[in-house]
Design an enzyme around this catalytic site. Structure first.
Site, PDB file in Angstrom:
ATOM      1  N   GLY A  10       0.500  -5.299   0.632  1.00 22.20           N
ATOM      2  CA  GLY A  10      -0.781  -5.128  -0.302  1.00 22.20           C
ATOM      3  C   GLY A  10      -0.313  -5.840  -1.623  1.00 22.20           C
ATOM      4  O   GLY A  10      -1.161  -6.309  -2.259  1.00 22.20           O
TER       5      GLY A  10
ATOM      6  N   GLU B 203       3.608  -5.560   7.401  1.00 26.03           N
ATOM      7  CA  GLU B 203       2.896  -4.593   7.915  1.00 26.03           C
ATOM      8  C   GLU B 203       3.220  -4.100   9.404  1.00 26.03           C
ATOM      9  O   GLU B 203       3.097  -3.029   9.986  1.00 26.03           O
ATOM     10  CB  GLU B 203       1.427  -5.008   7.803  1.00 26.03           C
TER      11      GLU B 203
ATOM     12  N   ALA C 147       0.887  -1.143  -0.094  1.00 29.27           N
ATOM     13  CA  ALA C 147       0.053  -0.064  -0.114  1.00 29.27           C
ATOM     14  C   ALA C 147       0.939   1.256  -0.061  1.00 29.27           C
ATOM     15  O   ALA C 147       2.061   1.073   0.288  1.00 29.27           O
ATOM     16  CB  ALA C 147      -0.770  -0.110   1.175  1.00 29.27           C
TER      17      ALA C 147
ATOM     18  N   GLU D 252      -0.578  -9.324  -1.227  1.00 40.88           N
ATOM     19  CA  GLU D 252      -2.221  -9.631  -1.176  1.00 40.88           C
ATOM     20  C   GLU D 252      -2.719  -9.638  -2.556  1.00 40.88           C
ATOM     21  O   GLU D 252      -3.497 -10.418  -2.821  1.00 40.88           O
ATOM     22  CB  GLU D 252      -2.644  -8.487  -0.050  1.00 40.88           C
TER      23      GLU D 252
HETATM   24  C1  3H9 Z   1       0.595  -2.636   3.195  1.00 38.98           C
HETATM   25  O1  3H9 Z   1       0.896  -3.021   2.200  1.00 38.98           O
HETATM   26  C2  3H9 Z   1      -0.732  -2.492   3.974  1.00 38.98           C
HETATM   27  C3  3H9 Z   1      -1.790  -3.644   3.071  1.00 38.98           C
HETATM   28  O2  3H9 Z   1      -1.486  -4.988   3.958  1.00 38.98           O
HETATM   29  C4  3H9 Z   1      -3.131  -2.998   3.405  1.00 38.98           C
HETATM   30  C5  3H9 Z   1      -3.815  -1.905   2.734  1.00 38.98           C
HETATM   31  C6  3H9 Z   1      -5.240  -1.891   2.630  1.00 38.98           C
HETATM   32  N1  3H9 Z   1       4.512   3.516  -0.034  1.00 38.98           N
HETATM   33  O3  3H9 Z   1      13.283   1.871   0.324  1.00 38.98           O
HETATM   34  P1  3H9 Z   1      13.907   2.741  -0.796  1.00 38.98           P
HETATM   35  C7  3H9 Z   1       9.413   4.909  -1.441  1.00 38.98           C
HETATM   36  S1  3H9 Z   1       1.681  -1.443   4.183  1.00 38.98           S
HETATM   37  C8  3H9 Z   1       5.067   4.781  -0.194  1.00 38.98           C
HETATM   38  O4  3H9 Z   1      14.792   3.591  -0.621  1.00 38.98           O
HETATM   39  P2  3H9 Z   1      14.779   0.302  -1.770  1.00 38.98           P
HETATM   40  C9  3H9 Z   1      10.453   5.338  -0.500  1.00 38.98           C
HETATM   41  O5  3H9 Z   1       9.991   6.440   0.607  1.00 38.98           O
HETATM   42  C10 3H9 Z   1       3.211  -1.306   3.252  1.00 38.98           C
HETATM   43  N2  3H9 Z   1       6.142   5.109  -0.652  1.00 38.98           N
HETATM   44  O6  3H9 Z   1      14.097   1.551  -2.036  1.00 38.98           O
HETATM   45  C11 3H9 Z   1      11.410   5.893  -1.272  1.00 38.98           C
HETATM   46  O7  3H9 Z   1      10.892   7.277  -1.700  1.00 38.98           O
HETATM   47  P3  3H9 Z   1      11.890   8.385  -2.165  1.00 38.98           P
HETATM   48  C12 3H9 Z   1       3.873  -2.876   3.223  1.00 38.98           C
HETATM   49  C13 3H9 Z   1       7.343   3.894  -0.705  1.00 38.98           C
HETATM   50  O8  3H9 Z   1      14.940  -0.085  -3.254  1.00 38.98           O
HETATM   51  C14 3H9 Z   1      11.443   5.132  -2.629  1.00 38.98           C
HETATM   52  O9  3H9 Z   1      10.086   4.464  -2.599  1.00 38.98           O
HETATM   53  N3  3H9 Z   1       5.069  -2.491   2.426  1.00 38.98           N
HETATM   54  C15 3H9 Z   1       6.961   2.727  -0.129  1.00 38.98           C
HETATM   55  O10 3H9 Z   1      16.101  -0.056  -1.068  1.00 38.98           O
HETATM   56  C16 3H9 Z   1      12.491   4.033  -2.590  1.00 38.98           C
HETATM   57  O11 3H9 Z   1      12.464   3.151  -1.533  1.00 38.98           O
HETATM   58  C17 3H9 Z   1       6.268  -2.264   2.937  1.00 38.98           C
HETATM   59  O12 3H9 Z   1       6.358  -1.896   4.048  1.00 38.98           O
HETATM   60  C18 3H9 Z   1       5.408   2.403   0.041  1.00 38.98           C
HETATM   61  N4  3H9 Z   1       5.021   1.243   0.310  1.00 38.98           N
HETATM   62  O13 3H9 Z   1      13.875  -0.750  -1.283  1.00 38.98           O
HETATM   63  C19 3H9 Z   1       7.337  -1.861   1.979  1.00 38.98           C
HETATM   64  N5  3H9 Z   1       7.909   1.787  -0.111  1.00 38.98           N
HETATM   65  O14 3H9 Z   1      12.910   8.089  -3.123  1.00 38.98           O
HETATM   66  C20 3H9 Z   1       8.079  -0.743   2.214  1.00 38.98           C
HETATM   67  C21 3H9 Z   1       8.871   2.687  -0.659  1.00 38.98           C
HETATM   68  O15 3H9 Z   1      11.140   9.695  -2.326  1.00 38.98           O
HETATM   69  N6  3H9 Z   1       9.248  -0.414   1.355  1.00 38.98           N
HETATM   70  N7  3H9 Z   1       8.491   4.049  -0.948  1.00 38.98           N
HETATM   71  O16 3H9 Z   1      12.908   8.409  -0.929  1.00 38.98           O
HETATM   72  C22 3H9 Z   1      10.406  -1.225   1.309  1.00 38.98           C
HETATM   73  O17 3H9 Z   1      10.498  -2.121   2.174  1.00 38.98           O
HETATM   74  C23 3H9 Z   1      11.421  -0.762   0.213  1.00 38.98           C
HETATM   75  O18 3H9 Z   1      10.981   0.664  -0.173  1.00 38.98           O
HETATM   76  C24 3H9 Z   1      11.696  -1.473  -0.892  1.00 38.98           C
HETATM   77  C25 3H9 Z   1      12.580  -1.127  -1.947  1.00 38.98           C
HETATM   78  C26 3H9 Z   1      11.947  -3.110  -0.568  1.00 38.98           C
HETATM   79  C27 3H9 Z   1      10.107  -1.981  -1.585  1.00 38.98           C
END
Ligand code: 3H9
Length: 650
Positions: free
Chosen positions: A106, A129, A67, A109
């Protein structure tokens, strides 16, 4: 249907297979527009009789990473994700999720709403999450058990740690690993899947019930995280394994919406974005970092060996320098034992250990550093010793090599004063053990070149650290706040509050240890010697209670006693009558203070020092201070850091 493309979701046809491609950089997060785009894609594919199956792929570096976390502080916007996942699952044609990078939250999911999941070999899937203080909100606690069993669901959801593709395949979270072109492989997979009867949708699959002792054990593990979300997630998985799908979904959704508003979730979101911002300061965006492809480390003690191990972990070749052969052997042995520990914990195999050791050259001759791009000094914390090391480095290293000191208290300007090419000097303050601790304080001197500063941040990212820039002052950011925190704790003791009560209050708050237990573990003599150093340099430093204990021979666990007794060489602290006697003339009669008041008192001291640090420009932002406390000093992540907390409380 003709090939069609909206801003975020494109559809093209490969014969009878539709390929739906999401393009929402940087990580294909499920924004409201993307959710809408997916609903429309499901409609369009259902309406086209020529389409027999749908492959869902993502452009860019990853499958849907979850999400959109930026939406969590605001009211939920329709269409909601559970409905989107249900729509994909109910589609007339089977969907195949083709996963590369990370399918998280998400994102996974959505993948579970598809009839099949295939992945590239280096893909990961997970439900992180709880690390954001919430629970999965679009069936993660309900569908995962139905797809791969309750035990897998509990591990994936309550730990928040993603699984790699082969582990995911082994339990049925994914159906196939595809090497080479993922989209083409997924289309071929879809074609062959059409020849067999379809498996039931995940929501229609049965769940194997688990016995009571399984839940008891899982409860104990989830509680270890110290915060609420893992326990809530576990309760949902349990409920979901014992109730019909629609009831389980309703309960999950209600819990998700409630937790989304919680203080814990707000704190963890703050840390999430602070961490992502930390490694890339705006001022350095246009600066090309000076290249660092090899590292020299001076000193093979605990700190030097830890730094060398962290560099090897990141693939950098290392030259380790010690003053003589005996010290060098000890340093190399320190390094080997770090890798042995990793092998024992299953984090490294014997080949990995051999590779890491093969990348280390040990020497007692500074000439071995001639080819190194970066040299990090990690010798005894004494200005004369450090100055002598830097004078040698300047003689032996390339003029463009970056020369860094790992000092934790000394002034880096004094260490390098008068030496040639001051633009290449910088402080890199690692925390012990340096191969484990995430924090890296980066301390430029006034002359440090911007490409050297940028190189320090790039190194931090390469080593998997959280790099934070700190200005020069005693203790930089972290140790300066630590000093104030300890002083505030001692002030409470002087007022008559019990030592054990103060420690318990900070444990209740979420630290693993209270301030006095932590000092006993690290040794009271370190701070004592610093105070003595300042006194002998003419500064007025009032005697502390800790000084009195050290003078009485109580330096902590290593002397079988500090703030507490440790009878028979044990490790469990016991309140000490000797300490009570030693301090009796300096503390008020014993008084009770509620634990939350004790914690509030110490947290206020931390925040007030943090505020001073900000005003003086020693830290670039309040969130940097929070990161220092969380990654260097054990501040509970789910409380967001002292500055965040202070801000929330007004
Ligand atoms: C969820 O999904 C809830 C659902 O169950 C239910 C919903 C109803 N959203 O980490 P990076 C941005 S909860 C918005 O440096 P990497 C991040 O801020 C979510 N932005 O890259 C950054 O922005 P900027 C569950 C996001 O390659 C840029 O992307 N998911 C999100 O080292 C690059 O990020 C997570 O918790 C996001 N979800 O790693 C995943 N994710 O360039 C969280 C990232 O402006 N994310 N951004 O600074 C991660 O673990 C890592 O970002 C990922 C990439 C592994 C994906």
């Amino acid at each position: 249907m003709d090939d069609k493309t909206t801003a975020l979701v494109g559809i093209r046809k490969d014969g009878e297979i539709a390929v739906v491609t999401i393009t929402n950089p940087p990580v294909n997060a499920l924004s409201a527009d993307l959710r809408q785009g997916l609903l429309e894609a499901a409609e369009a594919c259902d309406e086209d009789d020529a389409i027999k199956a749908v492959v869902l792929v993502c452009a860019g570096r990853t499958f849907i990473a979850g999400a959109d976390v930026r939406e969590f502080g605001k009211p939920p916007q329709p269409p909601h994700l559970p409905g989107v996942v249900a729509r994909i699952e109910a589609a007339k044609k089977p969907w195949v999720a083709a996963i590369h990078g990370t399918a998280l939250g998400g994102g996974f999911e959505v993948a579970m709403g598809c009839r099949f999941r295939v992945a590239s070999p280096d893909a990961k899937v997970g439900l992180p999450e709880v690390t954001l203080g919430i629970v999965p909100g679009a069936s993660g606690t309900v569908r995962t058990s139905r797809l791969a069993g309750v035990s897998v669901a509990v591990d994936l959801v309550t730990s928040g740690r993603p699984w790699n593709a082969s582990k995911a395949l082994s339990v049925g979270l994914i159906d196939e690993i595809i090497a080479g072109d993922l989209a083409a492989g997924a289309v071929a997979f879809a074609r062959s899947a059409l020849k067999c009867p379809l498996p039931p949708a995940v929501s229609e699959r049965p769940v194997e019930p688990m016995p009571e002792d399984f839940w008891q054990e899982a409860g104990k593990r989830a509680a270890k995280a110290g915060h609420q979300a893992p326990l809530e997630a576990l309760a949902l998985i349990r409920f979901g394994s014992q109730h019909p799908f629609p009831e389980a979904m309703a309960k999950e959704r209600a819990c998700f919406l409630a937790l989304r508003q919680s203080e814990e979730a707000a704190a963890l979101r703050h840390v999430f974005f602070a961490e992502r911002g930390a490694g890339r300061p705006d001022a350095l965006r246009a600066v090309k970092p000076r290249s660092v492809a090899s590292v020299g480390v001076i000193g093979g003690g605990t700190m030097g060996a830890g730094i060398a191990a962290a560099c090897r972990e990141a693939g950098l070749p290392v030259v380790l320098i010690e003053r003589d052969d005996v010290a060098l052997d000890r340093g190399l042995a320190n390094l080997a034992s770090i890798f042995d520990g990793a092998v024992k914990r299953g984090k490294l195999d014997s080949k990995g250990k051999a590779d890491r050791l093969a990348g280390i050259v040990g020497s007692t001759d500074y000439a071995a550093l001639a080819g190194c791009d970066l040299i990090i000094e990690a010798v005894f914390e004494e200005i004369g010793v450090k100055r002598a090391v830097f004078a040698d480095l300047v003689r032996h290293c390339r003029a463009d090599a970056i020369l860094a000191t790992n000092t934790s208290y000394l002034d880096p300007r004094a260490i390098v004063a008068g030496l040639a090419h001051p633009e290449r000097f910088i402080g890199l303050h690692f925390f012990s053990p340096a191969h484990v601790m995430k924090l890296l304080e980066i301390v430029p001197v006034p002359e440090t070149a911007s490409d050297v500063l940028a190189a320090a941040f790039a190194l931090g990212r390469l080593l998997g650290k959280v790099p934070v820039e700190a200005g020069i002052c005693e203790g930089f950011i972290g140790n300066r706040i630590l000093k104030r925190y300890r002083a505030a704790a001692e002030a409470l003791v002087v007022e008559g509050v019990g030592i054990a009560e103060i420690d318990a209050a900070m444990r209740d708050f979420g630290f693993r240890m209270g301030p006095f237990e932590a000092q006993d573990l690290g040794g009271l003599d370190i701070a004592y010697l610093q105070r003595e150093g300042a006194r002998s340099a003419g500064q007025v430093v009032p005697e502390t209670l800790g000084d009195r204990l050290v003078k009485a021979g109580r330096k902590g666990q290593k002397t079988d006693g500090g703030w507490y007794d440790y009878p028979n060489g044990g490790r469990s602290p016991e309140p000490s009558l000797v300490v009570a006697e030693l301090l009796s003339a300096h503390v008020a009669p014993s008084r009770l203070m509620p634990r939350d008041e004790i914690a509030a008192n110490l947290l206020a001291a931390m925040a007030s020092e943090g505020q001073a640090i900000l005003v003086e420009g020693v830290a670039q932002s309040a969130s940097d201070i929070d990161l220092v406390e969380i990654h260097g000093y054990g501040f509970p992540r789910w409380k967001g850091g002292p500055m965040f907390l202070h801000d929330r409380k007004g």
